[in-house]
Write a protein that holds these residues in place. Structure first.
Motif, mmCIF file in Angstrom:
data_model
loop_
_atom_site.group_PDB
_atom_site.id
_atom_site.type_symbol
_atom_site.label_atom_id
_atom_site.label_comp_id
_atom_site.label_asym_id
_atom_site.label_seq_id
_atom_site.Cartn_x
_atom_site.Cartn_y
_atom_site.Cartn_z
ATOM 1 N N GLU A 1 -32.812 -7.103 -40.058
ATOM 2 C CA GLU A 1 -31.774 -6.452 -39.327
ATOM 3 C C GLU A 1 -31.103 -5.244 -40.034
ATOM 4 O OE1 GLU A 1 -30.535 -7.165 -36.173
ATOM 5 O OE2 GLU A 1 -32.465 -8.400 -36.248
ATOM 6 N N LEU B 1 -30.855 -1.041 -39.363
ATOM 7 C CA LEU B 1 -29.785 -0.354 -39.344
ATOM 8 C C LEU B 1 -29.677 0.600 -40.275
ATOM 9 C CD1 LEU B 1 -27.322 -0.347 -37.435
ATOM 10 C CD2 LEU B 1 -26.021 -1.668 -38.999
ATOM 11 N N LEU C 1 -15.317 -3.536 -36.150
ATOM 12 C CA LEU C 1 -16.167 -4.661 -35.736
ATOM 13 C C LEU C 1 -15.327 -6.054 -35.642
ATOM 14 C CD1 LEU C 1 -19.615 -3.898 -36.815
ATOM 15 C CD2 LEU C 1 -18.976 -3.724 -34.531
ATOM 16 N N GLU D 1 -23.040 -9.124 -36.807
ATOM 17 C CA GLU D 1 -23.363 -7.432 -37.094
ATOM 18 C C GLU D 1 -22.479 -7.002 -37.924
ATOM 19 O OE1 GLU D 1 -23.589 -9.260 -34.157
ATOM 20 O OE2 GLU D 1 -25.714 -9.228 -34.065
ATOM 21 N N ILE E 1 -18.879 2.524 -36.596
ATOM 22 C CA ILE E 1 -19.653 1.430 -35.797
ATOM 23 C C ILE E 1 -18.657 0.484 -35.243
ATOM 24 C CG2 ILE E 1 -21.522 -0.440 -36.320
ATOM 25 C CD1 ILE E 1 -22.189 1.120 -38.776
ATOM 26 N N THR F 1 -18.114 -2.224 -31.257
ATOM 27 C CA THR F 1 -18.668 -2.908 -30.198
ATOM 28 C C THR F 1 -18.002 -2.437 -28.980
ATOM 29 O OG1 THR F 1 -16.850 -4.658 -30.253
ATOM 30 C CG2 THR F 1 -19.094 -5.267 -31.205
ATOM 31 N N TYR G 1 -22.313 -1.652 -30.584
ATOM 32 C CA TYR G 1 -23.071 -3.040 -30.499
ATOM 33 C C TYR G 1 -22.596 -3.502 -29.062
ATOM 34 C CZ TYR G 1 -24.939 -7.693 -31.084
ATOM 35 O OH TYR G 1 -25.546 -8.661 -30.914
ATOM 36 N N LYS G 2 -23.655 -3.915 -28.453
ATOM 37 C CA LYS G 2 -23.064 -4.635 -27.039
ATOM 38 C C LYS G 2 -22.881 -6.042 -27.391
ATOM 39 C CE LYS G 2 -24.937 -3.174 -23.084
ATOM 40 N NZ LYS G 2 -26.238 -2.893 -22.047
ATOM 41 N N ARG G 3 -21.594 -6.514 -27.261
ATOM 42 C CA ARG G 3 -21.307 -7.783 -27.322
ATOM 43 C C ARG G 3 -20.943 -8.540 -26.227
ATOM 44 N NH1 ARG G 3 -20.341 -12.168 -26.894
ATOM 45 N NH2 ARG G 3 -18.742 -13.488 -28.173
ATOM 46 N N TRP H 1 -26.096 3.567 -28.506
ATOM 47 C CA TRP H 1 -26.251 1.933 -28.360
ATOM 48 C C TRP H 1 -26.933 1.560 -29.514
ATOM 49 C CZ3 TRP H 1 -23.369 -0.995 -25.711
ATOM 50 C CH2 TRP H 1 -22.742 -0.498 -24.452
ATOM 51 N N TRP H 2 -26.399 0.645 -30.237
ATOM 52 C CA TRP H 2 -27.148 -0.386 -31.393
ATOM 53 C C TRP H 2 -28.346 -0.715 -31.045
ATOM 54 C CZ3 TRP H 2 -24.336 -2.992 -35.912
ATOM 55 C CH2 TRP H 2 -24.803 -3.853 -36.551
ATOM 56 N N HIS H 3 -28.592 -1.466 -30.053
ATOM 57 C CA HIS H 3 -29.802 -2.151 -29.527
ATOM 58 C C HIS H 3 -30.827 -1.098 -29.277
ATOM 59 C CE1 HIS H 3 -27.912 -1.775 -25.731
ATOM 60 N NE2 HIS H 3 -29.056 -1.763 -25.189
#
Ligand code: ATP
Ligand code: MG
Length: 666
Positions: A134, A138, A157, A162, A202, A204, A236-238, A252-254
């Motif tokens: 991970e 990143l 965050l 993450e 960075i 969410t 980041y999609k939480r 988008w992070w993902h």
């Protein structure tokens, strides 16, 4: 302590000393092996060496606890007076390599992160092998966004795995992380992004805390309206909420991490390259962007993790501090990961879904070390002992940090939470010190409720006379707490304001590092932190510590929290005014107020008796839970229009309620 300057009385009166607690027998019996030091005498011996031969002491530890891509040649250079301290020169290392790779290589399946989501049961574990992948991915993403060695990256965050991935990805590529506590408003975030000159943020989509949703990305969008230099926001999609994504800026992070390979070669960093920036809590004024170095900081985290918290292989460490504060940096992330154990990342609050949450987490994950602030302990003590029904029999260490812990709360922690089986470590330190500086070593140091006990390795405390600036020698004395020697994890500068760094810490008393806190040293050399020097109340020449009067007030069964300030008084110079919060359902009348006053008279002495007591619904606290006495001081002085920077208050609405109470009672 509360003696007049000419008094010969002991600095810690007999009545306050609840006794000395030795490392609990059961802690030692149930130990997975044994504490790292064989005895208290061994601590004394090593401590002495750390002061008289610091280069020898630290060189050995740095090579033992950290992995270097290039060995260092010079252990230390520079001085406190010149503000140019540097450690482990010519050496090179990488923080993420030290926290992840070396453990992943040995055992990729070992759990690095125990993620405890806001909703019980929704968490997951992250192994060292997964963490390496991970972090690597990143690191590629950040590099592709143009982040280079020495750039700062703002991280906004919540407490999710993450957040750790983000910190370590920055350090992997040599970027400087600048975490902003995700409870801060858009204005506070903006100020920190601008001050740190961050170009990437960075965050969410949303946060989840205590069953409530927090519009994290919305806050970022607002803040960035006034941050023209920010190029990209990585999200980041939480929760999957429907949020605004600004084309060209927001990613988008993902989606980004999918593009890159799962290994990134760590960048070799010089020991003194900055690892991160972190803004202080703002209890005393405008927050400072404290800058920490790579090697020295890491060594402080690893050393205190090992010796203060008695970390051993296989331990499960739970620090309740947020990664937005130094406690989260050093003890959620760096100390446990440097030592290759499992760290709990808790997204929620101690009150959700009920007051047993911390205890349930400890029980479920067989937590071995727990670390939290007195403000949380006061809340949980107030909620009632029946919530602490769990056995928690793996606990060996119970840490406290952030404020003085009143003896009453200390004993509750020891008896009710620890059931007499775990050692309490009241750890005194600051954002600027990087790691614990005055603290017991679990399993080794005897403790006294209310005392942070003795200096950590390499820390040479001095008590300084606030008026003359001279060091006060001997025991049974009090003064301003300062340190006489540089230590590896001390902050190197205030970001973009080295002059402020020199003026705040190193030139107040030349040759010393100034903490800003008052302290007493008792007849056995134990330190008792008295609170901020600025908070000291001077009644007829008696210098009274706010911490001590507050601890006395909390001994009254109806009082849950107390804050004491001085107010100008014609007769005595200053008079004590106390603000207290009481247990729910307490009927407030004059008789009760009198009891409160009597409590202080009995416990400390008549001269410390509060002249006024205000019962308020809540005290003004920073977002890290510390009481902001300077606001109370302004209110009692009738200077409500000059409250100063209150952006770091967790609930600004309490200020109006307090002002109202003070007006009503006058
Ligand atoms: P600012 O510097 O912006 O005013 P702050 O000092 O509250 O904010 P931190 O670095 O988070 O920011 O807190 C350090 C301070 O917390 C110490 O100087 C001390 O006053 C207090 N503190 C921390 N741990 C302890 C402890 N164990 N006992 C007593 N006080 C503590
Ligand atoms: Mg401070």
């Amino acid at each position: 302590m509360s003696v007049s300057p000419d008094s010969s009385a002991a600095v810690v009166p007999e009545a306050h000393v609840v006794g000395t607690y030795h490392p609990p027998k059961e802690m030692l019996e149930n130990h997975p092996s044994k504490p790292h030091l064989a005895s208290f005498e061994e601590y004394q011996k090593l401590y002495k060496q750390s002061i008289t031969e610091p280069d020898v002491f630290w060189a050995e530890r740095a090579r033992e606890l950290l992995s270097w891509s290039k060995d260092f040649q010079t252990v230390h250079s520079g001085s406190l007076v010149n503000g140019d301290n540097a450690w482990f020169l010519e050496g090179e290392l990488n923080a993420s390599y030290n926290c992840v790779d070396r453990h992943a290589h040995k055992d990729p399946n070992r759990v690095a992160i125990i993620y405890e989501a806001d909703e019980p049961g929704e968490g997951r574990n992250v192994t060292y092998g997964e963490l390496l992948r991970e972090v690597s991915k990143l690191a590629h993403v950040l590099t592709n966004l143009g982040v280079r060695k020495g750039d700062t990256v703002a991280i906004y965050l919540p407490m999710i795995p993450e957040a750790i991935v983000a910190l370590l990805a920055c350090s992997r590529i040599g970027a400087i992380h600048s975490v902003v506590f995700a409870g801060f408003s858009s204005d506070s975030l903006r100020d920190r992004v601008v001050d740190a000159q961050s170009k990437v943020v960075i965050t969410t989509d949303e946060g989840k805390r205590g069953g409530k949703l927090i519009g994290t990305k919305k806050i970022v969008d607002e803040a960035l309206q006034q941050c023209p230099d920010v190029r990209n926001v990585l999200v980041y999609k939480r929760t999957g909420a429907d949020i605004n994504m600004t084309p060209g800026r927001d990613l988008w992070w993902h989606e980004e991490v999918e593009k890159y390979p799962a290994y990134y070669t760590p960048v070799a960093m010089a020991s003194e390259d900055p690892l991160f920036l972190l803004y202080t809590s703002g209890s005393t004024g405008k927050p400072k962007g404290v800058a920490h170095s790579t090697a020295g900081y890491l060594l402080g985290a690893a050393m205190t993790g090992k010796y203060v918290f008695d970390i051993h292989d296989g331990d499960r460490y739970f620090c309740g501090g947020d990664v937005g504060w130094i406690t989260g940096h050093s003890y959620v992330v760096y100390a446990p990961l440097l030592l290759g154990i499992s760290t709990v990342v808790f997204e929620g609050t101690p009150a959700y879904p009920n007051f047993s949450r911390y205890w349930d987490i400890i029980e479920e994950h067989k937590v071995t070390q727990f670390y939290v602030a007195p403000t949380a302990l006061r809340l949980l003590k107030r909620a009632g002992d029946h919530h602490v029904r769990n056995e928690m029999k793996h606990l060996r260490v119970l840490g406290s940090v952030g404020e003085p812990i009143a003896a009453e709360v200390w004993k509750w922690y020891y008896d009710v939470v620890g059931k007499g089986r775990a050692q309490i470590c009241d750890t005194y330190w600051q954002t600027e010190t990087g790691s614990n500086v005055i603290t017991p070593l679990a399993g080794v140091t005897p403790t006294k409720p209310g005392s942070a006990s003795l200096p950590f390795f390499g820390i040479e405390p001095a008590l300084v006379d606030p008026v003359t600036g001279e060091e006060i020698h001997g025991n049974d004395v009090e003064g301003v707490l300062a340190f006489k020697q540089a230590w590896p994890s001390m902050a190197r500068t205030v970001w973009g304001a080295h002059k402020r760094y020199m003026e705040t810490y190193l030139h107040v008393y030349k040759g010393f590092y100034f903490t800003g806190d008052g302290a007493a040293r008792d007849h056995e050399g134990f330190y008792w932190i008295r609170g901020r020097v600025d908070d000291v109340v001077n009644v007829s020449g008696h210098r009274l510590s706010t911490a001590e009067i507050e601890a006395a007030l909390i001994e009254h069964h109806s009082i849950t929290e107390a804050a004491v300030v001085g107010v100008a008084d014609e007769l005595t110079g200053q008079a004590v005014n106390a603000f207290v919060a009481v247990k729910e359902g307490t009927e407030i009348n004059d008789a009760l107020r009198k009891e409160f006053v009597t409590q202080v008279r009995r416990s400390i002495g008549p001269f410390a008796a509060p002249k006024a007591i205000y019962v308020v619904p809540d005290l003004p606290k920073t977002r890290s839970g510390k009481i902001m006495r300077r606001i109370l001081r302004k209110i009692v002085a009738g200077e409500e229009d000059q409250l100063g920077d209150i952006t770091t208050l967790s609930d600004p609405s309490v200020v109006a309620k307090i002002i109202e109470t003070v007006h009503e009672q006058r």
